[in-house]
Design a protein around this motif. Structure first.
Motif: not given
Lengths: 416, 298
Positions: B139-143, B200-202, B209-211
């Protein structure tokens, strides 16, 4: 192409694959690997089970119960939750790891207050070609649906009656070897064959006996004492999973019913069992499911009965039983279910006498489960048990058991 | 023995001979998002299938024998890793007895991205913890580009005949992803610095990423359902920290989140976590479009 060539081919391809290992193009970030695997330790878990039991019978009455044709007095005392009051059922210590690229090893140790048993310790092949797998060591047979499932993963606090009656309190658990093949068809179809020692002292038995007068001797059995074959199949209809299996076991029965003392006897003959199982599981969502599971087992014994006084007569048994259960997993924390047990057929003929054992013996058990987390569970189970006999008198046993089960260490995923 | 081998040979040749996909590389992935990224690279040159349904909790996939049939024929298995599959995948792989899946035949994507929240001490008193770190890195688009790169590399090794096509597809994907990333970054700017609460920490990677600050989770501890007492304490946090949104996943009951949102008069957003979690999230691009749309849509 002969067997030797195939073996050489297998070794060569395996070696080739090993050399390929070394050439990882993309380098993984090395610091990320879990604690235990980094130290090359096997996964270890400990599972402990305790219970509090209340029943209408007192302990002596309960301990004297048996089922004519299936088990002598003390039959129920060998199961889980035997004492009225507090029970420490077991602590199960398990270890698992791959051995190398070719094998893995799994062992569980069954511990009670005074015993240490190797419940299972087996090795499996990981790289046989053609979806074949070989397993050897001591393990729970794959006969039927529930036989290979460990006690902590059962849906109820005891075995189905038909399992207890045909395999004994510890299921069919033997030394030997298994060969499975996952057949190349579009649905799940597994064929398996096992060759086992035959120590199971309920339907088979490897230890011979001699009558006190030395009129006859039944020798000890030799490996393999039991051959087993099974076929398991499954397919999905959307979120409905259908699972069905057919199993057969064949071997020699050697049972010593205290032949050394007056009134005792021994049975020696061919023993065959057939099993059929059918499961429907409706997966409603990640945590909610409804499962209907049923199994039927039939046993046929053809042999001789040896009496303490030196007489030998023919012995034939036609026996069958089943269980059917409905389990509703309501949420991650709550689960409920009901099981119906039946010993249907109980025809035993020794010499010219039909022993007229009771038939259609039943038991009902509803249960409710609460799991605070994946690693702890409380289960309340009631059972209305009409299967116990004191001699030839039916004794009804009503029981309430509260079981508590805890798991620490690595949590190995369960199979379907 | 000889007869048995001949019999097996006949059965095998029958099955392989009849299969129209005999030439195609067979890839099985644990989750739909991995299948979606893989399809971007393989195009029609591989047969890509996924196991878990995107609507389900990725931690608790109910295992079924039909998964074993899929794994049995696979040339490559691609998993999320970081122990996300530990509760359901290992027995299926072992029962598939597919020798191709050992070694190079299994690709663990988590080993190629930087994981966050690696616990300093491991104890189940802290709930259902992941020893390798938070596994929801997807769920981080950078990954996504690093993940696509390693998939491209591994598939090209296994199927060198189509390596040129895979390379071209990967370059196209990379370009398109970077363009979309600029758009998402731009759209997400207006949420920078706000505070939210999750179930949840999903979504930690996305929020990081988006602060966006996470002020708490509805679960008091990972994997343990919300308790009334904990919800009361969250009410206070929502007011004190000026929390703007409650992020709810599709597989837990939204009742607690709805109640909390109503009481504190803030917005609850149902955020998809995987391809197929909601009907709009048809592929990996549309998944991010949908996450961004739902979060920024006032």
């Amino acid at each position: 192409m002969n067997g030797k060539n195939i073996f050489v081919c297998f070794i060569l391809t395996s070696l080739f694959q090993v050399t390929l290992f070394a050439q990882e193009v993309e380098q993984p970030l090395s610091s990320q690997s879990s604690g235990s695997s980094a130290k090359l330790l096997p996964d270890i878990f400990l599972n402990a089970d305790f219970s509090g039991v209340y029943r209408n019978l007192n302990q002596d009455q309960f301990d004297s119960l048996g089922i004519p044709g299936f088990g002598d007095a003390g039959f129920y005392s060998e199961t889980l939750n035997p004492s009225k009051g507090f029970n420490f059922n077991y602590a199960e210590l398990g270890m698992y790891s791959v051995v190398d690229p070719f094998f893995d090893l799994f062992a569980t140790f069954h511990l009670t207050v005074s015993t240490f048993e190797i419940e299972e310790a087996y090795v499996r092949t990981l790289r046989l070609p053609g979806n074949l797998q070989l397993k050897f060591g001591k393990f729970l047979s794959s006969f039927g649906r529930l036989n290979e499932v460990h006690a902590h993963a059962w849906d109820f606090s005891d075995q189905p009656l038909v399992y207890h009656s045909f395999w004994g309190a510890e299921n069919l658990n033997e030394m030997g070897t298994r060969f499975t093949w996952l057949m190349p068809v579009s649905f799940y179809l597994q064929i398996g064959m096992e060759a086992l020692t035959g120590n199971n002292d309920v339907s088979f038995g490897a230890t011979g006996f001699t009558d006190p007068g030395n009129n006859y001797t039944v020798d000890n059995g030799m490996f393999p004492g039991i051959y087993i074959g099974y076929l398991k199949s499954s397919f999905d209809i959307g979120d409905l999973v259908v699972l069905t299996g057919f199993s057969g076991a064949s071997g020699t029965m050697r049972i010593d019913h205290d032949i050394a003392s007056a009134g005792g006897s021994g049975i020696y003959g061919d023993s065959s069992l057939l099993g059929a199982d059918f499961t429907l599981k409706w997966i409603i969502n990640s945590v909610k499911s409804l499962t209907w599971q049923s199994e039927f087992i039939y046993r046929y014994v053809d042999g001789s009965e040896y009496l303490n006084n030196g007489i030998k007569q023919s012995y034939m048994a036609n026996q069958s039983g089943l269980y059917s259960q409905l389990v509703f997993q309501i949420s991650k924390t709550w689960k409920t279910g009901i099981r119906f047990d039946l010993l249907q057929k109980n025809q035993v003929v020794a010499g010219i006498f039909n022993k007229r054992y009771p038939e259609n013996i039943s038991r009902y058990a509803p249960m409710m489960e609460y799991s605070p987390s994946e690693f702890s569970r409380l289960r309340l189970q009631y059972s209305y048990d009409q299967s116990g006999y004191d001699g030839s008198n039916r004794i009804i046993n009503q029981q309430v058991a509260l079981n508590a089960n805890f798991n620490i260490g690595s949590h190995r995923a369960h199979s379907f | 023995m000889k007869r048995f081998i001949i019999f097996m040979f006949i059965v095998k040749s029958m099955v392989w001979g009849s299969s129209t996909y005999a030439e195609k590389l067979k890839v099985v992935t644990a989750y739909p998002f991995i299948a979606s990224v893989t399809e971007q690279i393989t195009g029609d040159f591989a047969d890509v299938q996924f196991l878990a349904n995107g609507k389900w909790d990725p931690h608790f996939v109910v295992p079924r024998p039909s998964y074993i049939s899929k794994l049995r024929d696979a040339d490559l298995l691609i998993i999320n890793g970081a122990e996300l599959e530990v509760g359901w995948m290992p027995p299926l792989v072992s029962q598939a007895s597919n020798s191709k899946l050992s070694g190079n035949g299994t690709l663990d994507l988590s080993r190629f991205v930087k994981l966050q929240e690696i616990p300093q001490t491991l104890s189940r008193a802290a709930g259902d913890v992941h020893p390798d770190g938070n596994p929801h890195y997807i769920l981080n688009p950078e990954n996504i580009i690093p993940v696509a790169h390693v998939i491209f590399t591994r598939i090209s090794e296994l199927d060198p005949d189509h390596a040129m096509a895979y390379k071209a597809n990967f370059e196209t994907f990379k370009k398109k992803w970077r363009e979309k990333l600029k758009i998402w970054d731009d759209q997400m700017k207006k949420l920078k610095g706000i505070s939210v609460i999750e179930y949840h920490g999903l979504y930690h990677y996305f929020l990081g990423k988006y602060g966006i600050k996470t002020e708490g989770t509805l679960e008091r501890l990972p994997g343990i359902p919300p308790t009334p007492r904990h919800l009361v304490s969250l009410e206070k946090i929502i007011v004190d920290k000026k929390v703007k949104l409650i992020l709810q996943d599709v597989y837990h009951s939204p009742d607690s989140a709805q109640m909390l949102a109503k009481k504190t008069n803030i917005r609850m957003v149902l955020v998809p976590h995987d391809v197929g979690a909601v009907s709009e999230a048809k592929d990996i691009f549309l998944l991010y479009d949908e996450i961004v749309r739902r979060m920024t849509n006032d």
